[in-house]
Structures are given as structure tokens and as C-alpha cells.
Write an enzyme that holds these catalytic residues in place. Structure first.
Site, PDB file in Angstrom:
ATOM      1  N   ARG A  91       0.592  -1.433   0.048  1.00  0.00           N
ATOM      2  CA  ARG A  91      -0.105  -0.144   0.098  1.00  0.00           C
ATOM      3  C   ARG A  91       0.699   1.348   0.013  1.00  0.00           C
ATOM      4  NH1 ARG A  91      -0.499   4.964   2.255  1.00  0.00           N
ATOM      5  NH2 ARG A  91      -0.306   3.639   4.593  1.00  0.00           N
ATOM      6  N   ASP A  92       1.405   1.562   0.656  1.00  0.00           N
ATOM      7  CA  ASP A  92       2.442   2.729   1.352  1.00  0.00           C
ATOM      8  C   ASP A  92       3.317   2.782   0.214  1.00  0.00           C
ATOM      9  OD1 ASP A  92       3.133   5.672   2.377  1.00  0.00           O
ATOM     10  OD2 ASP A  92       4.002   4.920   4.265  1.00  0.00           O
ATOM     11  N   CYS A 146       5.080   9.794  -0.784  1.00  0.00           N
ATOM     12  CA  CYS A 146       3.386  10.161   0.149  1.00  0.00           C
ATOM     13  C   CYS A 146       3.512  10.952  -1.665  1.00  0.00           C
ATOM     14  CB  CYS A 146       3.349  11.003   1.413  1.00  0.00           C
ATOM     15  SG  CYS A 146       2.312  11.732   1.875  1.00  0.00           S
ATOM     16  N   HIS A 206       5.945   4.542  12.353  1.00  0.00           N
ATOM     17  CA  HIS A 206       6.466   4.576  11.169  1.00  0.00           C
ATOM     18  C   HIS A 206       7.475   5.627  10.521  1.00  0.00           C
ATOM     19  CE1 HIS A 206       3.947   3.835   7.088  1.00  0.00           C
ATOM     20  NE2 HIS A 206       5.040   5.417   6.933  1.00  0.00           N
ATOM     21  N   ASN A 254       9.574   4.556   2.720  1.00  0.00           N
ATOM     22  CA  ASN A 254      10.000   3.764   4.505  1.00  0.00           C
ATOM     23  C   ASN A 254      11.086   2.934   4.313  1.00  0.00           C
ATOM     24  OD1 ASN A 254       7.260   3.750   3.358  1.00  0.00           O
ATOM     25  ND2 ASN A 254       7.317   3.557   5.420  1.00  0.00           N
ATOM     26  N   HIS A 295      10.026   6.917   7.360  1.00  0.00           N
ATOM     27  CA  HIS A 295      10.429   7.373   6.107  1.00  0.00           C
ATOM     28  C   HIS A 295      12.321   7.754   6.213  1.00  0.00           C
ATOM     29  CE1 HIS A 295       6.732   6.838   3.859  1.00  0.00           C
ATOM     30  NE2 HIS A 295       6.350   7.518   4.795  1.00  0.00           N
TER      31      HIS A 295
END
Length: 321
Positions: free
Chosen positions: A29-30, A254, A221, A263, A223
Site C-alpha cells: 500500500r504505502d 507520499c 513509521h 519507508n 521514512h
């Protein structure tokens, strides 16, 4: 809004931490959401199925957002329906609104993730609404999700800094996290969306979070825009965090945070954790294979330093099978 309520609770003061770390894989997803090359549905399904064989407990499978805004997620329903659901693995999906929740329920999702930010500007860019409006939207989603017996994870973006407003105040992030827990999130992931965090800043934030609830309720989380993700992870571990999000091959970015890179790579995170004597239940060698598989599919360089270091001819043969 959420800042008006007190959030300090009576908490135990213990430095006895578990040796097990839960790794939440967000690559499907991300990791993929910012990729311009549209990946075919069968490849996404294969990608997730490969991840399911590594020992991961949580794989964020997709996002039920409008493909108009995030084209890569055009096939979220088909992807979720087609992946092999392995026993013991959770497959949460990101939900922006009630319409997205309805679609997730239709395909049998059991866990959802909702998201917010302490930045008014980022909220308007990311969700097209103000912070207050987004809070009302989340309340609606959570209410509907509970009626369907779904579990709910919360995300907070831009915990350290925002691309539009600069530095974020830890107390504001903590108050938002408290509100998400009160609404019914079992866990809140704290995201350094643009990767500007440093160990000092992370420690300051976690000091505030400790006033909200036990740190077992929070994930980090990171990056890796400025190369600080592993250092920040060490700080999180030292403070007691035992849940970390990561993305295989360092995928990510993003759409609403220009310049933000991927990430922290799952391979790099696993190597670091295992060398620290911590347990994850995840097979690093298998994860390396998955990282090279998806990098090949995207036709881009693998961003994982560990993945590249462990690459062998034998590994390549397995990737190409």
C-alpha cells in the site's frame, strides 16, 4: 476539537521490554501508492502472497481510495479478493471515508486503518478537509466499522515535520493519538512522513506519548529521506516501542509530500533488529527475495542496502522462478 480533552493517564513505570518486535509490512500500500508505473493486478497479488510466506504477521494489503487521486490503487477490491489469506497473518486496508469502508466490507476485510495529521495544511492536501472535518469523518468510519466487528488501526502523518507547516509540536501529536485511542483504535502508528526525524526529536515525541498511554499501543513509521530511519528506530526501541512499520525494498513516498522518499526498508530493519538480538519471526532471506522481485517488476533499483548486500546468484535464480 481533540485538543480540548485531557489525556494524561496513570501508567506503570517499567523498563522491562519484550524481545519480540512486530514488523508491519506496508509495501503493497504505502510502498506502491506513489509509483508511477501501474502494476498489474496479478503482480500485486503475487507480491502479497510472497510476503505472506516470510513470517510476517501483518501486511497492509491495499487502500480503498479513489483511483482518481491514487491511480495505483485502481484494483484494490480485486487484489484483496484474490490474495491468499494465510492463517495468522492480518491484511489491513487503508480507508479514507465511509464509501471506502463499504467497499472494504464487501470484499471481506477484517481490519482497517484510518489516518489523520496534526497539520491543518497537510490534512487539506491529503484528505481534502480540515482537521475538525477529518475527525468527524473518522468518527463515522469507526462507528460503522465497529458495527461490522472490524478492528481499527490509526495513523498519524507528519509527526515530526510537515512539508507545508514545518515542525510539529509533540503535545499536539500526543493529543491526536489520545483521541484516536479513545475513538476505538487498538493501535496508533506514528509516521515521520517526510523523514525529518532525528533521535532527539523522536525521544521528545515519545516522552509526550508516554503521558497518553503505555507505549505498547504505538508503532513507529519512519521514512528514510535523510537516512535517519535506523537511528530513529534504535531510539524507539530504547524507549520501549516494539512495533515498527516498514516497506520491502524501501518502497514508498507520499503523493502529498514532495521530496519524501520511501519507508525504511524491511530488509534493513530486520537485519538491524536481528543483530540486536531481537526476534521478529520473519525470514530475512525470504524478504530479500521478495524485495528483488518487486524491484524487478517496477524496473527500479532496490533501495535496501541489506537486500543488495545479500544478493547472490542463487538468490537471483529464486527470484526469477
Amino acid at each position: 476539537m481533540f485538543l480540548s480533552r485531557p489525556f494524561i493517564r496513570n501508567l506503570p513505570n517499567s523498563r522491562s521490554y519484550s524481545d519480540f518486535v512486530k514488523v508491519v509490512e506496508v509495501g503493497p500500500r504505502d510502498g506502491l501508492q506513489n509509483e508511477k508505473k501501474i502494476i498489474p493486478t496479478p503482480v500485486k497479488v503475487d507480491f502479497i502472497n510472497r510476503l505472506s510466506e516470510t513470517g510476517l504477521q501483518v501486511i497492509e494489503a491495499t487502500s480503498f481510495v479513489s483511483p482518481k487521486w491514487v491511480p495505483q490503487m485502481y484494483d484494490s477490491a480485486e487484489v484483496f479478493k484474490q490474495i491468499k489469506k494465510v492463517k495468522g497473518v492480518n491484511y489491513p486496508v487503508l480507508i479514507p471515508n465511509a464509501k471506502g469502508l463499504e467497499k472494504a466490507i464487501e470484499v471481506g476485510a477484517k481490519e482497517i486503518a484510518i489516518f489523520s495529521s496534526p497539520s491543518e495544511s497537510f490534512s487539506k492536501k491529503n484528505t481534502n478537509c480540515t482537521l475538525s472535518e477529518n475527525m468527524e469523518r473518522m468518527k463515522e468510519i469507526i462507528c460503522l466499522a465497529k458495527k461490522s466487528d472490524l478492528t481499527i488501526r490509526g495513523y498519524i502523518s507528519c509527526i515530526i515535520g510537515c512539508p507545508y507547516e514545518g515542525s510539529m509540536k509533540p503535545a499536539v501529536v500526543a493529543a491526536l493519538a489520545s483521541a484516536l485511542l479513545d475513538l476505538g483504535c487498538y493501535e496508533v502508528s506514528l509516521g515521520d512522513t517526510i523523514g525529518v526525524g532525528t533521535p532527539k526529536k523522536v525521544k521528545s515525541l515519545l516522552s509526550e506519548m508516554r503521558e497518553v498511554d503505555d507505549l505498547s499501543k504505538f508503532a513507529l513509521h519512519f521514512h528514510d529521506t535523510y537516512g535517519q530511519a535506523i537511528g530513529n528506530t534504535y531510539t524507539g526501541l530504547d524507549e520501549g516501542i516494539r512495533i515498527f512499520d516498514s516497506s520491502v525494498s524501501g518502497l514508498g513516498g507520499c503523493p502529498y509530500a514532495a521530496g519524501a522518499t520511501g519507508n525504511v526498508a524491511t530488509e534493513d530493519l530486520l537485519y538491524f533488529l536481528h543483530e540486536q538480538g531481537l526476534q521478529t519471526g520473519v525470514d530475512l532471506n525470504k524478504m530479500v527475495q521478495v524485495g528483488h522481485f518487486i524491484s524487478n517488476q517496477l524496473e527500479k533499483k532496490n533501495q535496501s542496502k541489506v537486500g543488495n548486500a545479500l544478493l547472490t546468484k542463487e538468490t537471483l535464480k529464486k527470484v526469477c522462478v
